[in-house]
Scaffold this motif. Structure first.
Motif, PDB file in Angstrom:
ATOM      1  N   THR A  47     -12.413  43.765   9.302  1.00 19.80           N
ATOM      2  CA  THR A  47     -12.065  42.482   8.682  1.00 19.80           C
ATOM      3  C   THR A  47     -13.174  41.474   8.955  1.00 19.80           C
ATOM      4  O   THR A  47     -13.591  41.312  10.111  1.00 19.80           O
ATOM      5  N   HIS A  48     -13.661  40.816   7.913  1.00 20.04           N
ATOM      6  CA  HIS A  48     -14.649  39.748   8.069  1.00 20.04           C
ATOM      7  C   HIS A  48     -13.942  38.402   7.906  1.00 20.04           C
ATOM      8  O   HIS A  48     -13.027  38.279   7.092  1.00 20.04           O
ATOM      9  N   PHE A  49     -14.373  37.402   8.677  1.00 16.18           N
ATOM     10  CA  PHE A  49     -13.754  36.082   8.524  1.00 16.18           C
ATOM     11  C   PHE A  49     -14.803  34.975   8.575  1.00 16.18           C
ATOM     12  O   PHE A  49     -15.898  35.156   9.109  1.00 16.18           O
ATOM     13  N   GLU A  50     -14.422  33.841   7.982  1.00 19.31           N
ATOM     14  CA  GLU A  50     -15.296  32.673   7.933  1.00 19.31           C
ATOM     15  C   GLU A  50     -14.433  31.424   8.063  1.00 19.31           C
ATOM     16  O   GLU A  50     -13.412  31.296   7.385  1.00 19.31           O
ATOM     17  N   VAL A  51     -14.828  30.521   8.928  1.00 22.88           N
ATOM     18  CA  VAL A  51     -14.058  29.294   9.157  1.00 22.88           C
ATOM     19  C   VAL A  51     -14.226  28.342   7.971  1.00 22.88           C
ATOM     20  O   VAL A  51     -15.332  28.086   7.503  1.00 22.88           O
ATOM     21  N   ILE A  52     -13.094  27.842   7.486  1.00 23.64           N
ATOM     22  CA  ILE A  52     -13.096  26.849   6.405  1.00 23.64           C
ATOM     23  C   ILE A  52     -12.911  25.446   6.960  1.00 23.64           C
ATOM     24  O   ILE A  52     -13.617  24.505   6.591  1.00 23.64           O
ATOM     25  N   GLU A  53     -11.955  25.300   7.885  1.00 21.88           N
ATOM     26  CA  GLU A  53     -11.618  23.972   8.415  1.00 21.88           C
ATOM     27  C   GLU A  53     -10.960  24.124   9.783  1.00 21.88           C
ATOM     28  O   GLU A  53     -10.190  25.054  10.016  1.00 21.88           O
ATOM     29  N   ARG A  54     -11.279  23.206  10.679  1.00 22.40           N
ATOM     30  CA  ARG A  54     -10.680  23.211  12.020  1.00 22.40           C
ATOM     31  C   ARG A  54      -9.759  22.003  12.181  1.00 22.40           C
ATOM     32  O   ARG A  54     -10.063  20.909  11.717  1.00 22.40           O
ATOM     33  N   PHE A  55      -8.626  22.240  12.842  1.00 20.98           N
ATOM     34  CA  PHE A  55      -7.659  21.185  13.125  1.00 20.98           C
ATOM     35  C   PHE A  55      -7.522  21.035  14.638  1.00 20.98           C
ATOM     36  O   PHE A  55      -8.335  21.584  15.392  1.00 20.98           O
ATOM     37  N   ASN A  56      -6.510  20.316  15.074  1.00 25.22           N
ATOM     38  CA  ASN A  56      -6.324  20.072  16.495  1.00 25.22           C
ATOM     39  C   ASN A  56      -6.109  21.372  17.276  1.00 25.22           C
ATOM     40  O   ASN A  56      -6.809  21.656  18.240  1.00 25.22           O
ATOM     41  N   LYS A  57      -5.141  22.188  16.834  1.00 29.95           N
ATOM     42  CA  LYS A  57      -4.839  23.436  17.533  1.00 29.95           C
ATOM     43  C   LYS A  57      -4.817  24.643  16.600  1.00 29.95           C
ATOM     44  O   LYS A  57      -4.327  25.714  16.970  1.00 29.95           O
ATOM     45  N   PHE A  58      -5.357  24.463  15.410  1.00 25.14           N
ATOM     46  CA  PHE A  58      -5.327  25.537  14.427  1.00 25.14           C
ATOM     47  C   PHE A  58      -6.665  25.614  13.687  1.00 25.14           C
ATOM     48  O   PHE A  58      -7.433  24.646  13.680  1.00 25.14           O
ATOM     49  N   THR A  59      -6.906  26.756  13.052  1.00 27.21           N
ATOM     50  CA  THR A  59      -8.119  26.951  12.252  1.00 27.21           C
ATOM     51  C   THR A  59      -7.747  27.585  10.918  1.00 27.21           C
ATOM     52  O   THR A  59      -6.974  28.544  10.874  1.00 27.21           O
ATOM     53  N   LEU A  60      -8.297  27.043   9.838  1.00 18.74           N
ATOM     54  CA  LEU A  60      -8.115  27.614   8.512  1.00 18.74           C
ATOM     55  C   LEU A  60      -9.314  28.517   8.227  1.00 18.74           C
ATOM     56  O   LEU A  60     -10.461  28.079   8.357  1.00 18.74           O
ATOM     57  N   ILE A  61      -9.049  29.775   7.866  1.00 17.88           N
ATOM     58  CA  ILE A  61     -10.136  30.720   7.675  1.00 17.88           C
ATOM     59  C   ILE A  61     -10.008  31.479   6.352  1.00 17.88           C
ATOM     60  O   ILE A  61      -8.925  31.603   5.783  1.00 17.88           O
ATOM     61  N   LYS A  62     -11.141  31.985   5.877  1.00 20.66           N
ATOM     62  CA  LYS A  62     -11.178  32.938   4.768  1.00 20.66           C
ATOM     63  C   LYS A  62     -11.418  34.309   5.372  1.00 20.66           C
ATOM     64  O   LYS A  62     -12.235  34.467   6.292  1.00 20.66           O
ATOM     65  N   LEU A  63     -10.707  35.322   4.864  1.00 23.43           N
ATOM     66  CA  LEU A  63     -10.866  36.679   5.361  1.00 23.43           C
ATOM     67  C   LEU A  63     -11.211  37.615   4.216  1.00 23.43           C
ATOM     68  O   LEU A  63     -10.656  37.495   3.125  1.00 23.43           O
ATOM     69  N   ILE A  64     -12.114  38.533   4.468  1.00 21.49           N
ATOM     70  CA  ILE A  64     -12.500  39.533   3.478  1.00 21.49           C
ATOM     71  C   ILE A  64     -12.191  40.915   4.057  1.00 21.49           C
ATOM     72  O   ILE A  64     -12.680  41.267   5.136  1.00 21.49           O
ATOM     73  N   LEU A  65     -11.365  41.660   3.348  1.00 23.06           N
ATOM     74  CA  LEU A  65     -10.986  42.992   3.812  1.00 23.06           C
ATOM     75  C   LEU A  65     -12.025  44.025   3.393  1.00 23.06           C
ATOM     76  O   LEU A  65     -12.371  44.115   2.218  1.00 23.06           O
ATOM     77  N   GLU A  66     -12.495  44.793   4.354  1.00 21.06           N
ATOM     78  CA  GLU A  66     -13.364  45.925   4.045  1.00 21.06           C
ATOM     79  C   GLU A  66     -12.521  47.194   3.953  1.00 21.06           C
ATOM     80  O   GLU A  66     -12.815  48.098   3.181  1.00 21.06           O
ATOM     81  N   THR A  67     -11.464  47.248   4.762  1.00 18.68           N
ATOM     82  CA  THR A  67     -10.480  48.329   4.689  1.00 18.68           C
ATOM     83  C   THR A  67      -9.119  47.686   4.414  1.00 18.68           C
ATOM     84  O   THR A  67      -8.999  46.468   4.434  1.00 18.68           O
ATOM     85  N   GLY A  68      -8.097  48.509   4.187  1.00 24.91           N
ATOM     86  CA  GLY A  68      -6.791  47.943   3.822  1.00 24.91           C
ATOM     87  C   GLY A  68      -5.647  48.579   4.580  1.00 24.91           C
ATOM     88  O   GLY A  68      -4.756  49.169   3.978  1.00 24.91           O
ATOM     89  N   ARG A  69      -5.648  48.465   5.888  1.00 18.66           N
ATOM     90  CA  ARG A  69      -4.570  49.038   6.703  1.00 18.66           C
ATOM     91  C   ARG A  69      -3.337  48.146   6.669  1.00 18.66           C
ATOM     92  O   ARG A  69      -3.426  46.939   6.435  1.00 18.66           O
TER      93      ARG A  69
END
Length: 301
Positions: free
Chosen positions: A209-231
């Motif tokens: 799984t690949h991920f990239e941060v979109i936005e950071r909050f106080n105690k949370f993070t919004l991310i984009k994820l790209i699946l290379e496999t699909g388990r």
């Protein structure tokens, strides 16, 4: 009524399953291999294996079985169809909808809805999963591609297997992820302590799984994820593994989490090569309202 075909081979050393695939273009190769295994294909009046190499003047007889009746019943359920043609349907599955019937979910599923809206669905996955090429969890929203015939199903499945299909997700996770990008390469299998869960285990299937941060909050993070496999549960398991479980996840997340309709995970982007035309297809869908509202609250905090 069963269909019957007869051919005389003129070439040399071509596999029987490939030969029939070229002759009967509306059947998939895996489907033809199942006919051969069932003894519905004979060469010179004898059963053969799928890898049999044809010789000149071989007489091939094919008896095509009648299609199985699908058990799942059509239901008039409103679903958002993003795209449809004679081979493929792209649907935006709402959060809370199960993809196909199973024990405890015999109705109200995406398959029940699809059977009402489109009569043609592939039969490769059997009576209760017609057309389903890939799945997302009940409480995960977003885009799914559905095959309307077996040939399209096989070609779309090959794209997933060969990592050529594009699947991008948006997720809200606990904690602050300080690096902007990352890759989780960890095998996933059944959790030995709970058979209903999955976990990173030594003898699991390769999972990336690949991920990239979109936005950071106080105690949370919004991310984009790209699946290379699909388990099964891949994103949920991988994010929990790196100690950033999905917000709202009732299985892999903490008890104290954001209230919603399950995990904050949305299949936002879906891309694939059209199985018939070869055209590159790409679709996107917006995150659900509860997801948008939660992000606005976090931004204000």
């Amino acid at each position: 009524m069963q269909d019957h075909y007869s051919f005389t081979n003129e070439g040399l050393n071509e596999r029987i399953d490939k030969f029939i695939t070229d002759k009967i273009t509306d059947a998939s190769r895996s489907q033809i291999q199942s006919w051969i295994k069932a003894g519905l294909v004979t060469v010179n009046d004898s059963s053969v294996k799928a890898n049999y190499k044809l010789q000149p003047e071989d007489k091939i007889e094919i008896t095509i079985p009648e299609p199985e009746v699908i058990d799942a019943k059509p239901e008039d359920i409103n679903i958002e169809i993003i795209y449809e043609d004679q081979d493929v349907v792209v649907v935006n599955k709402p959060q809370g909808m199960v993809v196909h019937p199973s024990i405890g979910h015999s109705s109200g599923t995406l398959v029940n809805a699809l059977l009402y809206h489109t009569k043609d669905l592939s039969g490769i996955n059997g009576k209760i999963r017609p057309g389903i090429v890939h799945r997302i969890d009940k409480d995960t929203s977003g885009l799914l591609m559905v095959a309307k015939n077996d040939v399209a199903h096989e070609k779309l499945s090959e794209q997933l297997k060969d990592k050529k299909a594009q699947r991008e997700y948006i997720a809200l996770v606990h904690g602050l992820i300080h690096h902007d990008k990352g890759t989780i390469d960890a095998p996933i299998g059944r959790d030995s302590g709970n058979r209903k869960k999955y976990a990173v285990v030594d003898n699991g299937k390769p999972s990336v799984t690949h991920f990239e941060v979109i936005e950071r909050f106080n105690k949370f993070t919004l991310i984009k994820l790209i699946l290379e496999t699909g388990r099964t549960h891949q994103i949920r398991v991988h994010m929990n593994y790196i100690e950033h479980p999905l917000a709202g996840d009732p299985i892999y997340g903490p008890r104290k989490t954001i209230k919603g309709n399950g995990q904050f995970l949305h299949a936002e982007t879906l891309g694939f090569t059209h199985p018939t035309t070869g055209k590159e297809m790409k679709f996107s869908s917006a995150i659900p309202e509860i997801f948008k509202e939660t992000l606005e609250i976090l931004r204000k905090q």
